[in-house]
Design a protein around this motif. Structure first.
Motif, PDB file in Angstrom:
ATOM      1  N   SER A 148      -7.404   4.850  -3.236  1.00  0.00           N
ATOM      2  CA  SER A 148      -6.971   3.664  -3.980  1.00  0.00           C
ATOM      3  C   SER A 148      -5.480   3.789  -4.253  1.00  0.00           C
ATOM      4  O   SER A 148      -5.026   4.804  -4.790  1.00  0.00           O
ATOM      5  CB  SER A 148      -7.740   3.533  -5.299  1.00  0.00           C
ATOM      6  OG  SER A 148      -9.120   3.375  -5.067  1.00  0.00           O
ATOM      7  N   LEU A 149      -4.726   2.740  -3.879  1.00  0.00           N
ATOM      8  CA  LEU A 149      -3.283   2.731  -4.036  1.00  0.00           C
ATOM      9  C   LEU A 149      -2.818   1.372  -4.523  1.00  0.00           C
ATOM     10  O   LEU A 149      -3.543   0.370  -4.431  1.00  0.00           O
ATOM     11  CB  LEU A 149      -2.583   3.057  -2.708  1.00  0.00           C
ATOM     12  CG  LEU A 149      -2.758   4.455  -2.107  1.00  0.00           C
ATOM     13  CD1 LEU A 149      -2.103   4.518  -0.740  1.00  0.00           C
ATOM     14  CD2 LEU A 149      -2.182   5.513  -3.016  1.00  0.00           C
ATOM     15  N   SER A 150      -1.606   1.368  -5.033  1.00  0.00           N
ATOM     16  CA  SER A 150      -0.924   0.100  -5.293  1.00  0.00           C
ATOM     17  C   SER A 150      -0.264  -0.371  -4.007  1.00  0.00           C
ATOM     18  O   SER A 150       0.148   0.444  -3.159  1.00  0.00           O
ATOM     19  CB  SER A 150       0.131   0.271  -6.388  1.00  0.00           C
ATOM     20  OG  SER A 150      -0.485   0.594  -7.627  1.00  0.00           O
ATOM     21  N   VAL A 202       8.179   2.607  -3.704  1.00  0.00           N
ATOM     22  CA  VAL A 202       7.569   3.798  -3.099  1.00  0.00           C
ATOM     23  C   VAL A 202       7.536   3.683  -1.586  1.00  0.00           C
ATOM     24  O   VAL A 202       7.608   4.703  -0.869  1.00  0.00           O
ATOM     25  CB  VAL A 202       6.156   3.995  -3.671  1.00  0.00           C
ATOM     26  CG1 VAL A 202       5.566   5.321  -3.227  1.00  0.00           C
ATOM     27  CG2 VAL A 202       6.175   3.916  -5.191  1.00  0.00           C
ATOM     28  N   HIS A 203       7.440   2.471  -1.054  1.00  0.00           N
ATOM     29  CA  HIS A 203       7.311   2.312   0.402  1.00  0.00           C
ATOM     30  C   HIS A 203       8.570   2.746   1.144  1.00  0.00           C
ATOM     31  O   HIS A 203       8.528   2.945   2.369  1.00  0.00           O
ATOM     32  CB  HIS A 203       6.991   0.850   0.728  1.00  0.00           C
ATOM     33  CG  HIS A 203       8.079  -0.113   0.325  1.00  0.00           C
ATOM     34  ND1 HIS A 203       8.195  -0.576  -0.963  1.00  0.00           N
ATOM     35  CD2 HIS A 203       9.101  -0.676   1.030  1.00  0.00           C
ATOM     36  CE1 HIS A 203       9.221  -1.409  -1.048  1.00  0.00           C
ATOM     37  NE2 HIS A 203       9.789  -1.477   0.143  1.00  0.00           N
ATOM     38  N   LEU A 204       9.686   2.921   0.440  1.00  0.00           N
ATOM     39  CA  LEU A 204      10.920   3.362   1.083  1.00  0.00           C
ATOM     40  C   LEU A 204      11.036   4.878   1.128  1.00  0.00           C
ATOM     41  O   LEU A 204      11.963   5.401   1.765  1.00  0.00           O
ATOM     42  CB  LEU A 204      12.136   2.782   0.341  1.00  0.00           C
ATOM     43  CG  LEU A 204      12.221   1.256   0.277  1.00  0.00           C
ATOM     44  CD1 LEU A 204      13.435   0.825  -0.524  1.00  0.00           C
ATOM     45  CD2 LEU A 204      12.262   0.661   1.681  1.00  0.00           C
ATOM     46  N   MET A 242       2.424   0.737   0.204  1.00  0.00           N
ATOM     47  CA  MET A 242       2.016   0.436   1.573  1.00  0.00           C
ATOM     48  C   MET A 242       3.206   0.381   2.508  1.00  0.00           C
ATOM     49  O   MET A 242       4.257  -0.182   2.196  1.00  0.00           O
ATOM     50  CB  MET A 242       1.272  -0.898   1.617  1.00  0.00           C
ATOM     51  CG  MET A 242      -0.145  -0.805   1.109  1.00  0.00           C
ATOM     52  SD  MET A 242      -1.139   0.339   2.065  1.00  0.00           S
ATOM     53  CE  MET A 242      -0.976  -0.366   3.689  1.00  0.00           C
ATOM     54  N   SER A 243       3.042   0.991   3.695  1.00  0.00           N
ATOM     55  CA  SER A 243       4.038   0.965   4.758  1.00  0.00           C
ATOM     56  C   SER A 243       3.349   1.334   6.064  1.00  0.00           C
ATOM     57  O   SER A 243       2.218   1.849   6.081  1.00  0.00           O
ATOM     58  CB  SER A 243       5.196   1.928   4.460  1.00  0.00           C
ATOM     59  OG  SER A 243       4.720   3.258   4.381  1.00  0.00           O
TER      60      SER A 243
END
Length: 636
Positions: A414-416, A394-396, A420-421
């Motif tokens: 709240s995230l996995s 997802v970070h891409l 994150m980026s």
């Protein structure tokens, strides 16, 4: 034969007509007149027996003649009024011609489904049954039996004192009690006999909150007072569903129960929680999809005032979920997000969407926030742990940060860690800038940021510490909660646990074998001490069977200045528990919750338990605000 003749005579004397095949019925109408009159007098004195009602002379004048002996009577086509039916194919029928019904008085002309409440036991009964319920003694049979039992048990004194207190309270309240009596339809004498009748609506609602749905269905038919209280919206504002897709012979299907609940109480529903047991077969997945879509469709039709929506553990990446089922669920959820105008909390943890479906849901969520003017409610809490599949990076994707930018009222996120980026942190910094907003919304900043980092999800991306520092400066009250599952690589943990992060809660679960060559000392010595001024909750679950971490743990607890809760599951010495208690009593007054589980490799833990009990015997008087728990646990 003589016994049958006597039975026929009794039936003829009581005025009851029935059908007989035997020829003995021809002699039933030849009984003496004086015997019939004497039995009528006895019926008038003793009351009415079951199924027998005397017929007056006036009723018998205008009726058609009775059938002759041996002639069969068809009560469905007979024009004469009758109320009796055959008990069986061999028993006699008892039509009550010329009577007003199976009672000794005139039947009420009220609606047949109208019920009345007993003033003594508060049972809801029809009018005729209520007369039988109160016959003879002036009070109901249940209350009379209870009074007799209480008298035998010697509780009459307590009852008199209770009644006296009720009378005193009624004299003090005065006109207020009269208003309540007029509103509830109960007199003052009724209130004296029942404690439940004295409870106001607030107390009854509080009691009904603890009842299950089945008990609530039973309670709402007790009386009109309880029925009125049971329809209060406050009792139906929260609902929890658990869907598994399994069928049961003892209850309704999940689809029927969910839709029936939504139709009855969906207009009151404000908080909805749906937890799904991940299905393993396509048929179970289809039932879960039908239940969820049926529930949401009914709530959307009723325009339910939802403020909190939670759907967890769907796990759409399983093979049992076909593409059609996944699309149906996602489209139904999109419709809910677009039409629910009062949503402030959304929980979609462990939904495991693909990249395309996840982007569609986030797009609908962001559009719903910018579609309406500022008076609309903003989403303040969003939980997306495990929202995307574990195989998706997802970070891409740059669409996720741009959608997070539109969530302007967000305070809890709240995230996995796979999402994150640096772009995401930058979007969270600038989400309150620009746009048509009032001044009160401009001051809303992110307060809680929870990250879940698992070994099964991508977590190798590099996030700059300067991005965290900028976000912390823009949100002065920011508290970051980090949970690490089974990541036992020191370099990867160093990329995650940056010193610039204002970590307030840290949880780590690490089960590792001795031959893996990993140690937890760098985390306890080098990484966690960076958060000694912000860390408040610390939980560690370690399988350090080949290394001793007692000294490192004690030193870490000494360094954390704001520590409030401590949970340690590890291989420790029993004396470490005493050291932790000593630190709490002498240095860390804020540490009011300590839970220690000492793992043991030995089969018998009696010796360690005795040592722990002897050690804790010296700490008899602990502070009352301290919650302390310690146990020896065999490690399997």
């Amino acid at each position: 034969m003589e016994g049958e003749r006597e039975e026929q005579r009794e039936c003829t004397q009581s005025g009851t007509t029935f059908t007989q095949v035997d020829t003995l019925t021809q002699n039933c109408g030849e009984e003496p007149q004086n015997l019939q009159e004497s039995q009528k007098d006895e019926q008038a004195d003793n009351g009415v027996c079951d199924g027998e009602v005397e017929a007056s002379q006036e009723d018998s004048d205008h009726l058609s003649p009775l059938p002759s002996g041996g002639q069969k009577v068809n009560y469905q086509t007979d024009p004469r009024p009758h109320f009796g039916v055959a008990w069986s194919s061999h028993s006699t029928c008892r039509p009550l011609w010329g009577s007003e019904g199976p009672c000794w008085e005139q039947r009420n002309l009220e609606a047949p489904d109208q019920t009345h409440t007993c003033p003594h036991c508060h049972l809801g009964l029809p009018a005729d049954t209520l007369r039988w319920h109160e016959v003879g003694t002036g009070t109901c049979k249940i209350q009379t039996k209870m009074d007799n039992n209480n008298a035998l048990r010697g509780k009459s004194i307590l009852e008199e004192s209770f009644v006296g207190e009720d009378k005193d309270s009624e004299e003090e309240t005065g006109d207020d009690d009269s208003d309540l009596t007029d509103e509830g339809g109960e007199s003052s004498s009724e209130k004296e006999t029942s404690g439940w009748g004295l409870l106001p609506h607030v107390c009854l609602r509080h009691v009904f909150n603890f009842l299950s749905d089945r008990d609530r269905m039973r309670a709402h038919v007790v009386c009109h007072h309880w029925h009125k209280v049971m329809r209060s919206p406050s009792l139906w504002r929260f609902r929890y569903f658990h869907f598994s897709g399994r069928l049961s012979k003892l209850r309704l299907s999940e689809y029927c129960s969910a839709v029936a609940y939504a139709r009855s109480f969906g207009v009151y529903l404000e908080r909805l929680e749906v937890c799904v047991c991940p299905p393993r077969r396509s048929l179970a997945a289809q039932r879960v999809e039908q239940a969820i879509c049926g529930l949401f469709s009914e709530l959307t039709r009723l325009k339910a005032p939802l403020k909190s929506l939670s759907i967890t553990r769907l796990e759409l990446d399983r093979t049992c979920w076909t593409l059609a089922l996944r699309n149906s669920l996602v489209n139904c959820l999109i419709q809910v997000l677009r039409r629910a105008l009062r949503l402030t909390t959304i929980n979609l943890n462990w939904m495991r969407n693909s990249m395309q479906q996840g982007i569609e849901l986030l797009s609908a969520l962001s559009q719903s926030q910018s579609r309406f003017p500022p008076p609309r409610c903003y989403i303040s809490s969003l939980h997306l742990e495990g929202f995307f599949s574990s195989s998706v990076h997802v970070h891409l994707n740059s669409n996720v940060p741009s959608m997070m930018h539109h969530l302007r009222g967000l305070t809890d996120l709240s995230l996995s860690y796979s999402s994150m980026s640096d772009e995401l942190l930058l979007a969270l910094q600038h989400r309150n800038r620009g746009g048509r907003q009032n001044r009160s919304r401009d001051r809303i900043t992110l307060q809680t940021f929870s990250l879940n980092c698992s070994i099964n999800e991508p977590h190798r991306q590099l996030v700059c510490g300067s991005s965290w520092a900028t976000l912390a400066s823009c949100s002065p009250d920011l508290q970051v909660k980090i949970t690490v599952h089974q990541i036992i690589n020191t370099d990867r943990l160093a990329r995650i646990l940056l010193p610039e992060i204002p970590v307030s809660e840290f949880t780590m679960i690490a089960f590792y074998a001795p031959d893996e060559g990993w140690t937890a000392r760098p985390i306890l010595y080098d990484m966690l001490p960076h958060y000694r001024r912000s860390l408040q909750y610390l939980t560690l679950d370690l399988s350090n069977c080949t290394e001793h971490l007692d000294v490192e743990l004690v030193e870490l607890v000494k360094m954390c200045e704001r520590l409030e809760q401590l949970g340690i599951w590890a291989f420790l010495e029993v004396t470490t528990v005493e050291k932790l208690l000593h630190i709490r009593l002498t240095q860390r007054k804020l540490l009011n919750k300590i839970r220690v589980r000492i793992y043991s490799n030995s089969d018998s833990t009696v010796e360690q338990e005795d040592q722990l009990e002897q050690l804790l015997s010296s700490y008899v008087r602990l502070p009352p605000e301290l919650e302390f728990f310690a146990i020896i646990y065999p490690y399997v």
